[in-house]
Enzyme design. Structure first.
Site, PDB file in Angstrom:
ATOM      1  N   LYS A 264       0.837  -0.873   0.229  1.00  0.00           N
ATOM      2  CA  LYS A 264      -0.569  -0.197  -0.029  1.00  0.00           C
ATOM      3  C   LYS A 264       1.000   1.278  -0.058  1.00  0.00           C
ATOM      4  O   LYS A 264       1.743   1.775   1.042  1.00  0.00           O
ATOM      5  CB  LYS A 264      -0.866  -0.252   1.015  1.00  0.00           C
ATOM      6  CG  LYS A 264      -1.526   1.344   1.896  1.00  0.00           C
ATOM      7  CD  LYS A 264      -2.587   1.780   1.036  1.00  0.00           C
ATOM      8  CE  LYS A 264      -2.766   3.190   2.203  1.00  0.00           C
ATOM      9  NZ  LYS A 264      -1.850   4.481   1.758  1.00  0.00           N
TER      10      LYS A 264
ATOM     11  N   SER B 131       2.802   5.443  12.571  1.00  0.00           N
ATOM     12  CA  SER B 131       2.178   5.783  14.056  1.00  0.00           C
ATOM     13  C   SER B 131       1.907   3.733  14.611  1.00  0.00           C
ATOM     14  O   SER B 131       0.669   3.245  14.652  1.00  0.00           O
ATOM     15  CB  SER B 131       1.466   6.726  13.708  1.00  0.00           C
ATOM     16  OG  SER B 131      -0.182   6.106  13.043  1.00  0.00           O
ATOM     17  N   ARG B 132       1.405   4.354  16.488  1.00  0.00           N
ATOM     18  CA  ARG B 132       1.221   3.358  17.068  1.00  0.00           C
ATOM     19  C   ARG B 132      -0.606   3.368  16.369  1.00  0.00           C
ATOM     20  O   ARG B 132      -1.074   2.414  16.357  1.00  0.00           O
ATOM     21  CB  ARG B 132       1.031   4.413  18.717  1.00  0.00           C
ATOM     22  CG  ARG B 132       0.459   3.173  19.784  1.00  0.00           C
ATOM     23  CD  ARG B 132       0.133   3.297  20.740  1.00  0.00           C
ATOM     24  NE  ARG B 132       2.056   4.104  21.266  1.00  0.00           N
ATOM     25  CZ  ARG B 132       1.462   4.137  22.940  1.00  0.00           C
ATOM     26  NH1 ARG B 132       1.145   3.443  23.803  1.00  0.00           N
ATOM     27  NH2 ARG B 132       3.139   4.813  22.657  1.00  0.00           N
ATOM     28  N   GLN B 133      -0.889   4.512  16.163  1.00  0.00           N
ATOM     29  CA  GLN B 133      -2.535   4.613  16.147  1.00  0.00           C
ATOM     30  C   GLN B 133      -2.937   3.947  14.858  1.00  0.00           C
ATOM     31  O   GLN B 133      -3.903   2.414  15.115  1.00  0.00           O
ATOM     32  CB  GLN B 133      -2.820   5.872  15.639  1.00  0.00           C
ATOM     33  CG  GLN B 133      -4.485   6.686  15.546  1.00  0.00           C
ATOM     34  CD  GLN B 133      -4.607   7.761  15.492  1.00  0.00           C
ATOM     35  OE1 GLN B 133      -3.806   8.586  15.111  1.00  0.00           O
ATOM     36  NE2 GLN B 133      -5.733   8.533  15.541  1.00  0.00           N
TER      37      GLN B 133
ATOM     38  N   GLY C 211      -1.082   1.751  13.549  1.00  0.00           N
ATOM     39  CA  GLY C 211       0.082   0.115  13.728  1.00  0.00           C
ATOM     40  C   GLY C 211      -1.324  -0.703  14.421  1.00  0.00           C
ATOM     41  O   GLY C 211      -1.932  -1.840  14.343  1.00  0.00           O
TER      42      GLY C 211
ATOM     43  N   GLU D 126       5.997  -1.515  13.479  1.00  0.00           N
ATOM     44  CA  GLU D 126       6.488  -1.276  14.258  1.00  0.00           C
ATOM     45  C   GLU D 126       6.224   0.128  14.516  1.00  0.00           C
ATOM     46  O   GLU D 126       5.740   1.155  13.654  1.00  0.00           O
ATOM     47  CB  GLU D 126       8.043  -1.008  13.351  1.00  0.00           C
ATOM     48  CG  GLU D 126       9.230  -0.640  13.786  1.00  0.00           C
ATOM     49  CD  GLU D 126       9.574   0.596  13.482  1.00  0.00           C
ATOM     50  OE1 GLU D 126       9.415   1.437  14.501  1.00  0.00           O
ATOM     51  OE2 GLU D 126      10.703   0.561  12.985  1.00  0.00           O
TER      52      GLU D 126
ATOM     53  N   CYS E 207      13.210   6.270  14.215  1.00  0.00           N
ATOM     54  CA  CYS E 207      12.374   4.946  15.189  1.00  0.00           C
ATOM     55  C   CYS E 207      13.234   5.408  16.561  1.00  0.00           C
ATOM     56  O   CYS E 207      13.421   4.487  17.623  1.00  0.00           O
ATOM     57  CB  CYS E 207      11.646   4.041  14.713  1.00  0.00           C
ATOM     58  SG  CYS E 207      12.892   2.979  13.330  1.00  0.00           S
TER      59      CYS E 207
ATOM     60  N   GLU F  95       5.974   9.498  22.551  1.00  0.00           N
ATOM     61  CA  GLU F  95       6.876   9.793  21.107  1.00  0.00           C
ATOM     62  C   GLU F  95       6.437  11.068  20.570  1.00  0.00           C
ATOM     63  O   GLU F  95       5.502  11.204  20.305  1.00  0.00           O
ATOM     64  CB  GLU F  95       6.622   8.510  19.996  1.00  0.00           C
ATOM     65  CG  GLU F  95       8.345   8.871  18.871  1.00  0.00           C
ATOM     66  CD  GLU F  95       8.273   7.557  17.468  1.00  0.00           C
ATOM     67  OE1 GLU F  95       8.911   7.205  17.967  1.00  0.00           O
ATOM     68  OE2 GLU F  95       6.722   7.925  17.491  1.00  0.00           O
TER      69      GLU F  95
HETATM   70  P1  NAP Z   1       1.002   6.858   9.982  1.00  0.00           P
HETATM   71  O1  NAP Z   1       0.133   7.599  10.264  1.00  0.00           O
HETATM   72  O2  NAP Z   1       0.432   5.505  10.933  1.00  0.00           O
HETATM   73  O3  NAP Z   1       0.454   5.992   8.245  1.00  0.00           O
HETATM   74  C1  NAP Z   1       1.583   4.809   7.928  1.00  0.00           C
HETATM   75  C2  NAP Z   1       0.902   3.881   6.649  1.00  0.00           C
HETATM   76  O4  NAP Z   1      -0.466   3.206   6.973  1.00  0.00           O
HETATM   77  C3  NAP Z   1       0.298   5.058   5.681  1.00  0.00           C
HETATM   78  O5  NAP Z   1       0.638   4.606   4.175  1.00  0.00           O
HETATM   79  C4  NAP Z   1      -1.131   5.214   6.528  1.00  0.00           C
HETATM   80  O6  NAP Z   1      -2.301   5.234   5.151  1.00  0.00           O
HETATM   81  C5  NAP Z   1      -1.639   4.208   6.850  1.00  0.00           C
HETATM   82  N1  NAP Z   1      -2.025   3.795   7.482  1.00  0.00           N
HETATM   83  C6  NAP Z   1      -2.372   4.960   8.783  1.00  0.00           C
HETATM   84  N2  NAP Z   1      -3.228   4.494   9.303  1.00  0.00           N
HETATM   85  C7  NAP Z   1      -4.386   3.555   8.593  1.00  0.00           C
HETATM   86  C8  NAP Z   1      -5.985   2.434   9.609  1.00  0.00           C
HETATM   87  N3  NAP Z   1      -6.623   3.394  10.172  1.00  0.00           N
HETATM   88  N4  NAP Z   1      -6.346   1.949   8.499  1.00  0.00           N
HETATM   89  C9  NAP Z   1      -5.317   1.954   7.029  1.00  0.00           C
HETATM   90  N5  NAP Z   1      -4.013   2.584   7.060  1.00  0.00           N
HETATM   91  C10 NAP Z   1      -3.658   3.373   7.841  1.00  0.00           C
HETATM   92  O7  NAP Z   1       2.677   7.131   9.719  1.00  0.00           O
HETATM   93  P2  NAP Z   1       3.330   8.448   8.829  1.00  0.00           P
HETATM   94  O8  NAP Z   1       2.148   9.038   8.180  1.00  0.00           O
HETATM   95  O9  NAP Z   1       4.268   7.752   8.833  1.00  0.00           O
HETATM   96  O10 NAP Z   1       3.613   9.149  10.375  1.00  0.00           O
HETATM   97  C11 NAP Z   1       2.005   9.061  11.597  1.00  0.00           C
HETATM   98  C12 NAP Z   1       2.714   9.784  12.551  1.00  0.00           C
HETATM   99  O11 NAP Z   1       3.806   7.903  12.582  1.00  0.00           O
HETATM  100  C13 NAP Z   1       4.385   9.948  13.020  1.00  0.00           C
HETATM  101  O12 NAP Z   1       4.471  11.757  13.242  1.00  0.00           O
HETATM  102  C14 NAP Z   1       5.449   9.535  14.240  1.00  0.00           C
HETATM  103  O13 NAP Z   1       4.500   9.579  15.370  1.00  0.00           O
HETATM  104  C15 NAP Z   1       4.738   8.110  13.789  1.00  0.00           C
HETATM  105  N6  NAP Z   1       6.418   7.364  12.426  1.00  0.00           N
HETATM  106  C16 NAP Z   1       6.898   6.262  13.760  1.00  0.00           C
HETATM  107  C17 NAP Z   1       8.089   6.155  12.849  1.00  0.00           C
HETATM  108  C18 NAP Z   1       8.729   5.203  13.446  1.00  0.00           C
HETATM  109  O14 NAP Z   1       9.297   4.280  12.968  1.00  0.00           O
HETATM  110  N7  NAP Z   1       8.372   4.623  14.729  1.00  0.00           N
HETATM  111  C19 NAP Z   1       7.988   5.607  11.953  1.00  0.00           C
HETATM  112  C20 NAP Z   1       7.054   6.914  10.641  1.00  0.00           C
HETATM  113  C21 NAP Z   1       6.428   7.528  11.660  1.00  0.00           C
HETATM  114  P3  NAP Z   1      -1.572   7.179   4.319  1.00  0.00           P
HETATM  115  O15 NAP Z   1      -0.450   6.980   3.517  1.00  0.00           O
HETATM  116  O16 NAP Z   1      -2.604   7.346   3.276  1.00  0.00           O
HETATM  117  O17 NAP Z   1      -2.338   8.016   5.197  1.00  0.00           O
END
Ligand code: NAP
Length: 530
Positions: free
Chosen positions: A185, A243-245, A247, A266, A303, A394
């Site tokens: 995706k 994000s935790r949310q 994941g 992760e 991360c 975080e």
């Molecule tokens: P994210 O919002 O969790 O998105 C990651 C991927 O998952 C994207 O492809 C997103 O789709 C998809 N997604 C998110 N929520 C979903 C759901 N409920 N159902 C289905 N698919 C979903 O992460 P992000 O945009 O990369 O970053 C946001 C936050 O994540 C950051 O501010 C940070 O806190 C954290 N983060 C942590 C790490 C780490 O390594 N620990 C790395 C990156 C980010 P879309 O692309 O369509 O939104």
């Protein structure tokens, strides 16, 4: 290569018709005009999943050498994309060209590592207990174990590694190495980069004569398309970084399926760094500079960013704090990956800043452009941290909290209170060994990697690496998402009892034509059996 805004589904290109989206340039804070990406929906999930299911048996049963050659061909095709790939990734992520060039090297290196893992065959865990027909009181059957892939894998790439942890990154490389077809995706933060890499994978698959459904890239709004993908019965495992949310949302969907499947997510980690007394007294300024550099690298979007520094209050800690504050003040504001990540960083900082008992020590150069993160350093006491769970959240960006403890016991108390982490760091000298000995059993329970006299940013892709850890660092602490053993996430063991030799998988046949190291009656052997 022209970016068309299409999805790559098997050997086809499909323009999504459930809406459209443009890529975004976070540095200019503006959409990238061309092309418009067509968003896919349930139909495209269905097509990709049915192709992946059809490809599963033919792909996993290919000779290992062919599977390895496919991974190497992907690496070649990525390099063939040349500077255009780096430029597009730069436009979409704001990450510097040099960083992205290094990341491409890591991506290609990772594919080569997994090709080597496949050729080596050790990942199959081939194990043979030969028959003991004369054993008393009961004969023993011939038992042979080898691992097979789980089935098609859904991959959600990371925003912070648009190459090394996205379309052809670690999750994809390890799943393909395991023999599992992959459906990615695309992350909305780097749509054009995703399409370019997906086309490279498609080209490699065609060149190597892979079954069509071995790889697909879907583009769609996260919730709808991502949820449909995880819920699809043909998907048997999920790799996710974010994000935790996000994941946890995917984990819930996977657990609520008629057939629950594993989600290797992760998510979040604040990577505590312990400055033990002798080390702190010996080099407070050098530690401060090393810490500030690690914290601000890549706008803190790692991360393994050091989000928490713990030490016993002392004159040396005062020197460290003052030097770290000076170093942080000199850090320029860097563009973050997305406007959303920038907003989340600002919100995280505001929450910490407003917390009782927390003081801001220093802030970096003020941001004068959109989506730029100002570095920040805070200080608090161990008791304040223990009393406020929110301080363990975080802050994805260049911000960290220094925690002053009164004793080694209090450091231990904080360590015991921490959530699961990807890493924990100890800065130590010989005289700190007793304190380290006390902390180590706690840290082993809390994290996936313990490092000494270094900083946690920079994750080697190697055989011994562990990039994992207890929740919320990941959703499954038994595995790593970086390094050769990431392949284990997508495998399961099968035991064959008394199967005729001709029907056994090649890895378990008597002749050992693959020359594998196998465990035969409990002892390692590279020879034939019988
Ligand atoms: P994210 O919002 O969790 O998105 C990651 C991927 O998952 C994207 O492809 C997103 O789709 C998809 N997604 C998110 N929520 C979903 C759901 N409920 N159902 C289905 N698919 C979903 O992460 P992000 O945009 O990369 O970053 C946001 C936050 O994540 C950051 O501010 C940070 O806190 C954290 N983060 C942590 C790490 C780490 O390594 N620990 C790395 C990156 C980010 P879309 O692309 O369509 O939104």
């Amino acid at each position: 290569m022209q970016i068309t805004g299409d999805m790559v589904i098997g050997y086809r290109t499909v323009h999504g018709s459930t809406g459209s989206q443009r890529a975004f340039n976070p540095t200019l804070n503006a959409p990238i005009a061309e092309p418009e990406f067509g968003l896919g929906g349930k139909n495209e999930v269905e097509l990709a999943a049915s192709l992946a299911a059809a490809a599963f048996d033919p792909y996993r049963n290919l000779p290992l050498a062919q599977r390895a050659a496919f991974l190497e061909a992907i690496a070649e095709e990525i390099l063939q994309l040349g500077d255009a790939l780096i430029e597009r990734a730069h436009a979409e992520s704001g990450l510097p060209i040099a960083r992205l060039t290094g990341e491409r090297g890591r991506t290609v290196g990772q594919l080569h590592l997994f090709a080597q893992v496949v050729r080596d065959g050790h990942f199959l865990s081939a194990t043979i207990d030969t028959a003991q027909p004369d054993r008393q009181p009961l004969a023993r059957a011939d038992l042979r174990l080898a691992k097979i892939p789980l089935g098609p894998v859904a991959v959600f790439g990371a925003s912070n590694f648009p190459l090394a942890f996205s379309v052809a990154g670690g999750d994809t490389a390890s799943a393909l190495a395991a023999g599992a077809p992959v459906i990615v995706k695309a992350h909305s933060a780097h749509l054009g980069t995703s399409e370019m890499v997906a086309r490279a994978v498609q080209k490699a698959a065609q060149r190597q004569g892979m079954p069509e459904g071995v790889f697909s890239l879907l583009v769609g709004a996260g919730r709808e398309l991502g949820e449909a993908l995880v819920a699809h019965p043909e998907i048997k495992a999920v790799g996710f970084t974010g994000s935790r949310q996000g994941g946890l949302a995917l984990l819930r969907i996977a657990n609520n399926r008629a057939e629950p499947i594993p989600v290797y997510a992760e998510m979040s980690s604040i990577n505590p760094v312990f400055l033990l007394p002798q080390a702190l007294a010996a080099r407070p300024e050098a530690l401060a500079q090393g810490f500030a550099d690690s914290l601000a690298m890549g706008a803190g979007q790692f991360c393994t960013n050091p989000g928490l520094v713990l030490a016993i209050d002392s004159p040396a800690l005062t020197t460290f704090i003052s030097a770290a504050a000076t170093a942080i003040r000199a850090k320029g504001a860097q563009t973050m990956l997305t406007a959303g990540i920038h907003q989340a960083y600002e919100a995280g900082r505001a929450q910490v800043q407003a917390a009782a008992g927390v003081e801001q020590l220093a802030a970096g150069v003020t941001a004068d452009h959109a989506n730029a993160a100002q570095a920040a350093l805070y200080v608090t006491s161990a008791q304040t941290l223990l009393a406020n769970e929110a301080l363990q959240s975080e802050m994805f960006g260049p911000a960290s909290i220094v925690v002053k403890a009164s004793s080694v016991d209090e450091l231990l108390q904080v360590a015991q209170h921490l959530e699961g982490q990807l890493t924990a760091t100890l800065h130590l000298e010989q005289g700190d060994h007793d304190s380290a000995r006390a902390l180590l059993p706690v840290l082993e329970r809390k994290c996936g990697r313990i490092l000494v006299n270094g900083f946690p940013t920079g994750v080697e892709v190697s055989h011994a690496m562990v990039h994992g850890g207890p929740f919320p660092a990941t959703s499954n602490a038994m595995y790593t998402s970086v390094g050769a053993s990431a392949i284990d996430r997508f495998l399961r063991p099968v035991c064959y009892q008394d199967l005729p030799d001709a029907l056994r998988p090649e890895a378990l046949q008597n002749g050992n034509a693959l020359g594998l190291w196998r465990l035969v009656d409990g002892a390692p052997s590279q020879g034939a059996v019988g």
